[in-house]
Design an enzyme around this catalytic site. Structure first.
Site, PDB file in Angstrom:
ATOM      1  N   TYR A 132       3.975 -12.844 -20.808  1.00 20.11           N
ATOM      2  CA  TYR A 132       4.815 -13.689 -19.962  1.00 20.11           C
ATOM      3  C   TYR A 132       5.574 -14.756 -20.746  1.00 20.11           C
ATOM      4  CZ  TYR A 132       2.248 -11.640 -16.088  1.00 20.11           C
ATOM      5  OH  TYR A 132       1.711 -10.754 -15.206  1.00 20.11           O
ATOM      6  N   LYS A 148     -11.041  -6.766 -11.676  1.00 20.02           N
ATOM      7  CA  LYS A 148     -11.376  -5.553 -12.411  1.00 20.02           C
ATOM      8  C   LYS A 148     -12.740  -5.697 -13.071  1.00 20.02           C
ATOM      9  CE  LYS A 148      -6.715  -3.887 -13.510  1.00 20.02           C
ATOM     10  NZ  LYS A 148      -5.783  -3.511 -14.597  1.00 20.02           N
ATOM     11  N   HIS A 181       2.937  -6.379  -7.006  1.00 18.53           N
ATOM     12  CA  HIS A 181       2.766  -6.681  -8.429  1.00 18.53           C
ATOM     13  C   HIS A 181       3.930  -7.523  -8.942  1.00 18.53           C
ATOM     14  CE1 HIS A 181      -0.218  -5.902 -11.426  1.00 18.53           C
ATOM     15  NE2 HIS A 181       0.689  -5.616 -12.339  1.00 18.53           N
ATOM     16  N   ARG A 198      -4.032  -9.446  -7.521  1.00 18.02           N
ATOM     17  CA  ARG A 198      -3.617  -8.056  -7.420  1.00 18.02           C
ATOM     18  C   ARG A 198      -3.708  -7.604  -5.964  1.00 18.02           C
ATOM     19  NH1 ARG A 198      -7.222  -8.496 -11.810  1.00 18.02           N
ATOM     20  NH2 ARG A 198      -6.301  -8.042 -13.841  1.00 18.02           N
ATOM     21  N   HIS A 245      -7.010 -11.806 -16.344  1.00 19.40           N
ATOM     22  CA  HIS A 245      -6.811 -10.947 -17.513  1.00 19.40           C
ATOM     23  C   HIS A 245      -8.022 -11.039 -18.432  1.00 19.40           C
ATOM     24  CE1 HIS A 245      -2.138 -11.168 -17.141  1.00 19.40           C
ATOM     25  NE2 HIS A 245      -2.646 -10.191 -16.420  1.00 19.40           N
ATOM     26  N   ARG A 252       3.111 -10.995  -8.121  1.00 20.44           N
ATOM     27  CA  ARG A 252       2.097 -11.467  -9.081  1.00 20.44           C
ATOM     28  C   ARG A 252       2.776 -11.912 -10.374  1.00 20.44           C
ATOM     29  NH1 ARG A 252      -3.257 -10.802 -11.058  1.00 20.44           N
ATOM     30  NH2 ARG A 252      -3.445  -9.799 -13.083  1.00 20.44           N
TER      31      ARG A 252
END
Length: 346
Positions: free
Chosen positions: A327, A223, A292, A199, A318, A295
């Site tokens: 995806y 995150k 993004h 990210r 994730h 990414r």
């Protein structure tokens, strides 16, 4: 403890209603005081990323405005919180939907409402958790546009050409040397974004010590302060090596250990990285996209190349495999090819 108009403690509320940290009375809380304490809760208690904290604070601030709270820091929020109910929240989201807000934005704001409502109820600011039954609009499952492998190669080739062009005009001139160093930085940023799928916030937070040049891996803080290690390949390694050789030409007194620096010599920010990606896309003549988009392109190409979902999930950081599964539909072409090759009655 309750909070005064200036944010100071007053009488305590019942302990069973108290969120971690304190309990407050609605009549004594100002807009600024409310946002300040909520921010500390999100940061210290929930451990959310700085980006998510900023987003949630902006959402709650907009909600307060929708509820009639003035823009000044010392505006009291008590009357608004005292009358807040579920229909108010639904009306706020509906108004934004009419204004054209994306479903992903509405889903995030609904999540911000639920987090705020739960915290405010436990803190004694709300008599009930009014957002407990607030549903999030179904998020749009579409992914941003992605580059084809050929377009990604063109983007990175154009970045290398920009380095060559900057080098041709340097001639030992200080400004020319800085321009070449920034071109090398831009190339390294593009290579790393595509090679690792990190990210933009993760890229900006990278430090020199996070790069293991021998193993060609990077330590990334994602995150929720979750750390992961991601690999990168030869082109990204070469671009990083070239950038680090000239980093000193850009570094200012506040550079610290930041891996990537802005033009002013300190740690680069997300906005500058986005501008770098947009400029590179325009120079290469490929569809416009931001970090993004790179990414997503990286994830799509890795998955199309045969990687399993769990590996891609780990690469991207994730928390849920369901996010990574978005995806899979973009690799339908590869699935058809494999099926045609492997199945006897294809």
């Amino acid at each position: 403890m309750h909070m005064s108009a200036q944010g100071g403690p007053v009488d305590s509320a019942p302990a069973d209603r108290r969120a971690p940290g304190a309990s407050y009375t609605t009549g004594c809380v100002t807009r600024a005081g409310l946002l300040d304490v909520f921010a500390r809760y999100l940061d210290l208690q929930r451990g959310l990323s700085a980006h998510t904290v900023r987003a949630y604070l902006g959402d709650v601030a907009e909600l307060m405005t929708f509820l009639g709270v003035g823009e000044e820091d010392d505006e009291p929020v008590g009357p608004a919180l005292g009358s807040l109910d579920l229909p108010d929240l639904r009306a706020w989201l509906a108004a934004m939907s009419v204004d054209g807000a994306a479903r992903a934005t509405l889903a995030r704001r609904a999540a911000a409402c639920r987090t705020f409502s739960t915290w405010a109820h436990r803190s004694g600011l709300l008599d009930a958790d009014v957002a407990a039954r607030l549903r999030s609009p179904r998020a749009d499952g579409r992914l941003p546009s992605v580059l084809t492998p050929a377009q990604a190669a063109a983007l990175l080739d154009a970045a290398a050409d920009a380095v060559a062009a900057a080098g041709a005009t340097a001639d030992g001139d200080t400004d020319g040397d800085v321009a070449r160093a920034l071109a090398l930085r831009d190339r390294a940023i593009l290579e790393v974004l595509y090679a690792t799928g990190v990210r933009v916030s993760e890229l900006c937070a990278l430090n020199l010590g996070d790069v293991d040049a021998t193993r060609r891996t990077m330590r990334v803080l994602g995150k929720g302060n979750k750390e992961r290690t991601v690999p990168y390949g030869g082109p990204a390694a070469a671009a990083l090596e070239d950038w680090l050789a000239v980093r000193g030409a850009v570094a200012g007194p506040d550079a610290g250990t930041a891996l990537f620096l802005g033009a002013r010599g300190h740690r680069i920010g997300p906005r500058a990285v986005r501008e770098i990606v947009h400029r590179a896309a325009a120079r290469a003549g490929v569809p416009d996209l931001g970090p993004h988009g790179l990414r997503h392109s990286a994830a799509t190409h890795v998955l199309s190349g045969g990687a399993d979902l769990r590996s891609v999930q780990e690469l991207l950081g994730h928390s849920s495999l369901a996010t990574t599964q978005r995806y899979t539909h973009v690799s339908a072409e590869r699935l058809r090819a494999v099926y045609a090759q492997a199945f006897p009655r294809a």
